[in-house]
Scaffold this motif. Structure first.
Motif, short mmCIF file in Angstrom:
data_model
loop_
_atom_site.label_atom_id
_atom_site.label_comp_id
_atom_site.label_asym_id
_atom_site.label_seq_id
_atom_site.Cartn_x
_atom_site.Cartn_y
_atom_site.Cartn_z
N GLY A 165 1.00 -1.20 0.10
CA GLY A 165 0.22 -0.09 -0.25
C GLY A 165 1.05 1.84 0.09
N ARG A 166 -0.12 2.39 0.44
CA ARG A 166 0.31 3.82 -0.70
C ARG A 166 1.77 4.59 1.10
NH1 ARG A 166 -3.81 8.34 0.78
NH2 ARG A 166 -4.90 7.19 2.98
N THR A 167 1.71 3.97 2.52
CA THR A 167 2.82 4.18 2.99
C THR A 167 3.68 2.71 3.03
OG1 THR A 167 1.15 3.26 4.85
CG2 THR A 167 1.20 4.80 4.83
N SER A 168 3.99 1.59 2.28
CA SER A 168 5.12 0.46 1.79
C SER A 168 5.88 0.45 2.32
CB SER A 168 5.23 0.23 0.35
OG SER A 168 6.46 -0.71 0.73
N ALA A 169 5.86 -0.10 3.82
CA ALA A 169 7.34 -0.20 5.07
C ALA A 169 8.42 -0.48 4.32
CB ALA A 169 6.57 -1.37 5.83
N VAL A 170 8.26 -1.38 3.00
CA VAL A 170 9.51 -2.06 1.69
C VAL A 170 9.72 -1.39 1.40
CG1 VAL A 170 9.75 -3.65 -0.13
CG2 VAL A 170 8.44 -4.36 1.31
N ARG A 171 9.28 0.10 1.21
CA ARG A 171 9.89 1.47 0.65
C ARG A 171 10.45 2.13 1.05
NH1 ARG A 171 4.20 4.39 -1.67
NH2 ARG A 171 4.75 5.65 0.36
N THR A 172 10.11 2.26 2.30
CA THR A 172 11.06 2.84 3.51
C THR A 172 12.53 2.24 3.96
OG1 THR A 172 8.86 3.85 4.48
CG2 THR A 172 11.17 4.05 5.49
N SER A 173 12.52 0.40 4.22
CA SER A 173 13.34 -0.27 3.65
C SER A 173 14.31 -0.24 3.10
CB SER A 173 13.00 -1.17 3.92
OG SER A 173 12.42 -1.25 4.88
N VAL A 174 14.42 -0.24 1.31
CA VAL A 174 15.17 -0.04 0.84
C VAL A 174 15.40 1.89 0.26
CG1 VAL A 174 14.68 -1.94 -0.12
CG2 VAL A 174 13.59 -0.54 -1.27
N GLY A 175 14.76 2.73 1.31
CA GLY A 175 15.04 3.68 0.79
C GLY A 175 14.22 5.12 -0.58
N ARG A 176 13.76 4.09 -0.41
CA ARG A 176 12.90 4.34 -2.03
C ARG A 176 11.77 5.85 -1.83
NH1 ARG A 176 12.72 1.06 -6.80
NH2 ARG A 176 14.93 0.61 -6.35
N ARG A 177 11.77 6.98 -2.09
CA ARG A 177 11.03 7.58 -2.09
C ARG A 177 9.58 8.41 -3.10
NH1 ARG A 177 12.73 13.27 1.19
NH2 ARG A 177 10.47 13.23 0.43
N ALA A 178 8.82 7.53 -3.18
CA ALA A 178 7.81 7.95 -4.47
C ALA A 178 7.99 9.49 -4.71
CB ALA A 178 6.54 7.67 -4.15
N ARG A 179 7.78 9.35 -5.67
CA ARG A 179 7.37 11.56 -6.34
C ARG A 179 5.52 11.82 -6.15
NH1 ARG A 179 6.88 12.72 -12.36
NH2 ARG A 179 6.58 15.63 -12.24
N GLU A 180 5.31 12.67 -5.88
CA GLU A 180 4.52 13.31 -4.41
C GLU A 180 3.52 13.94 -5.57
OE1 GLU A 180 2.78 11.97 -1.79
OE2 GLU A 180 3.83 10.96 -1.12
N PHE A 181 2.28 14.02 -5.82
CA PHE A 181 1.35 15.09 -6.50
C PHE A 181 0.47 15.90 -5.68
CE2 PHE A 181 3.11 11.40 -9.78
CZ PHE A 181 3.52 11.85 -11.07
N GLY A 182 0.59 16.43 -5.58
CA GLY A 182 0.31 17.61 -4.16
C GLY A 182 -1.38 17.08 -4.62
N VAL A 183 -2.20 17.03 -3.62
CA VAL A 183 -3.57 17.10 -4.01
C VAL A 183 -4.28 17.43 -2.24
CG1 VAL A 183 -5.24 15.22 -2.75
CG2 VAL A 183 -2.85 14.32 -4.40
N PRO A 184 -5.21 18.16 -3.27
CA PRO A 184 -5.32 19.59 -3.01
C PRO A 184 -7.19 18.45 -1.66
CG PRO A 184 -6.40 20.16 -5.10
CD PRO A 184 -5.67 18.57 -5.07
N ILE A 185 -6.88 17.51 -1.64
CA ILE A 185 -8.36 17.48 -0.99
C ILE A 185 -8.34 16.19 0.12
CG2 ILE A 185 -10.16 18.35 -2.87
CD1 ILE A 185 -10.48 14.97 -3.35
#
Ligand SMILES: Cc1cc2nc3c(=O)[nH]c(=O)nc-3n(C[C@H](O)[C@H](O)[C@H](O)COP(=O)(O)OP(=O)(O)OC[C@H]3O[C@@H](n4cnc5c(N)ncnc54)[C@H](O)[C@@H]3O)c2cc1C
Length: 425
Positions: A165-185
């Motif tokens: 999911g969107r708060t992926s622990a695996v992503r954090t473990s390997v130091g990957r950061r997703a590109r965020e597209f600003g969301v206004p809602i």
């Protein structure tokens, strides 16, 4: 000499993880799903099972069982504006066997897939198992470390598929950061009782200052009340009575039941995100679903995209992993196939956000006139097949490979029956 099959750990038992793991097991891969919750009973994941997912369930041999679940069917979708009701999508114009979207609580859908997984001898589902780290690094992953029943354990695998999911622990473990597209809602998520004679024709209501989505779940509505990002604290400070008044202002027929909200504790804040990883893979690791690209609830397409990713991934890597011939190139090929449908869908969601806080209900609030694009859909009803296709089938729908198809599967048993052996392991 017989080669033992490749092994895979799927992190997360959401739509992406369960479908990917079922297909990988059918390819002969030794697959273990680690899901941090002990059940699938969470009500903030959306309820939509789209036409392309329904077709996939038929291919997987699960269509008849799915049809027996308590479901509501959406064949047309419209909204109530101040200018009146407008129809947006007509699903009766869709090609294929399913001219509708099924609204089924996600836990029923996931339990159905979990039952099919149990019929596969190389599949293991471990509930209550939270992945805390990967074994290896971003340069190469060869398993995970997870917490289960209070102890930490390691599980080695040829491939880790991160579906957490969107708060992926695996992503954090390997130091990957997703590109965020600003969301206004953001979305406030809560329930109110539903009556059969409620005067609701579409999916929700857009009026000056408010946008409310109502999901029919039988005897109650699941409501999503959109707010501008960052305004939740003010809204809560104004108190429950003020929130009830806002609801009644938008939908006066709710006046007889807003008392069912006992406190603002009943109203959950769901933070909306749109993000995307630049690279969805590393040697021994693949991200799919929201872990690779978090979706906004707009259009209700996130589950469908997650499922399509899962099918594309399993089709490409299943047979290769089963015979231990998987190459990193195969992981890159999954991203190459799924990137464009994802990016275009996210772009569409961003345009919708821009309307909502620009000229739409949370912006200048011009809801007394029908926006030009919607006017076109009223004038030429055939065009309503286009948004219907975009949402219910999506770009580049994926199909189960021949080796993953079945004509029938064993009957679903109760969740308790299915989980007990895994939890004992
Ligand atoms: C308010 C809101 C409403 C939405 N409504 C809809 C809708 O109606 N229709 C629609 O199509 N989409 C909707 N979406 C989007 C949709 O929820 C997601 O796109 C979709 O669930 C993604 O599926 P997934 O399998 O990739 O991830 P998820 O569904 O997020 O599943 C991830 C799984 O991983 C597990 N997990 C997480 N961390 C770990 C860990 N460390 N170890 C083990 N397991 C872990 C979680 O418990 C979860 O089961 C909505 C989103 C929001 C925010």
């Amino acid at each position: 000499m017989e080669v033992s099959p490749g092994t895979c750990v799927v992190v997360g038992g959401g739509p992406a993880g369960m479908i990917a793991s079922l297909l990988l097991a059918r390819a002969g891969v030794e697959v273990t799903v680690l899901e941090k919750h002990r059940d699938f009973l969470r009500d903030f994941r959306g309820d939509t099972v789209h036409a392309s997912t329904l077709t996939l369930l038929d291919e997987l041999g699960l269509g008849e069982q799915f049809a027996r679940l308590p479901a509501r069917y959406l064949v047309q979708a419209g909204v109530d504006l101040d200018a009146g009701h407008v129809e947006i999508a007509d699903l009766r114009r869709l090609p294929g066997a399913h001219q509708h979207i099924a609204l089924v609580p996600q836990w029923d859908f996931l339990e159905l897939v979990a039952a099919a997984c149990r019929a596969e001898p190389t599949h293991r589902l471990l509930m209550g198992a939270e992945v805390v780290d990967v074994l290896g690094s971003a340069r190469g992953v060869h398993g995970v470390r997870y917490r289960h029943n209070g102890t930490e354990q390691e599980l080695a695998a040829d491939l880790v598929v991160a579906c957490d999911g969107r708060t992926s622990a695996v992503r954090t473990s390997v130091g990957r950061r997703a590109r965020e597209f600003g969301v206004p809602i953001d979305v406030l998520w809560f329930r109110l009782p539903r009556h059969d004679d409620d005067p609701i024709r579409g999916l929700g209501r857009l009026t000056r200052g408010a946008m409310v989505v109502l999901i029919d779940r039988g005897d109650y509505f699941q409501l999503g009340y959109l707010i501008k990002k960052g305004t939740d604290a003010d809204l809560r400070a104004a108190g429950l009575e003020a929130f009830r008044d806002r609801l009644v202002e938008a939908l006066p027929w709710l006046a007889d039941r807003v008392e069912a909200l006992d406190s603002m504790e009943d109203v959950k804040l769901l933070s909306v995100q749109i993000s995307r990883l630049r690279r969805w893979w590393a040697p021994g690791l693949l991200f799919i679903g929201d872990a690779a690209h978090a979706m906004s609830p707009v259009g209700g397409v996130g589950i469908n995209l997650a499922v399509q990713d899962a099918v594309a991934a399993a089709r490409r890597i299943g047979p290769r992993l089963a015979s231990r011939r998987l190459r990193t190139l195969d992981l890159a090929a999954v991203q190459a196939r799924r990137w464009l449908p994802t990016a275009i869908t996210q772009f569409g969601q961003r345009l919708a956000h821009r309307y909502i806080v620009g000229g739409g209900p949370l912006g200048r609030g011009r809801t007394e006139s029908v926006p030009p694009a919607l006017r076109l859909l009223q004038r030429f009803p055939r065009l309503r097949g286009v948004p219907a296709y975009a949402v219910a089938i999506g770009l580049l729908p994926e199909h189960a490979p021949a080796w993953g198809r079945r004509s029938e599967t064993p009957e679903a048993t109760s969740l308790g029956d299915r989980l007990a052996p895994d939890l004992r392991s």
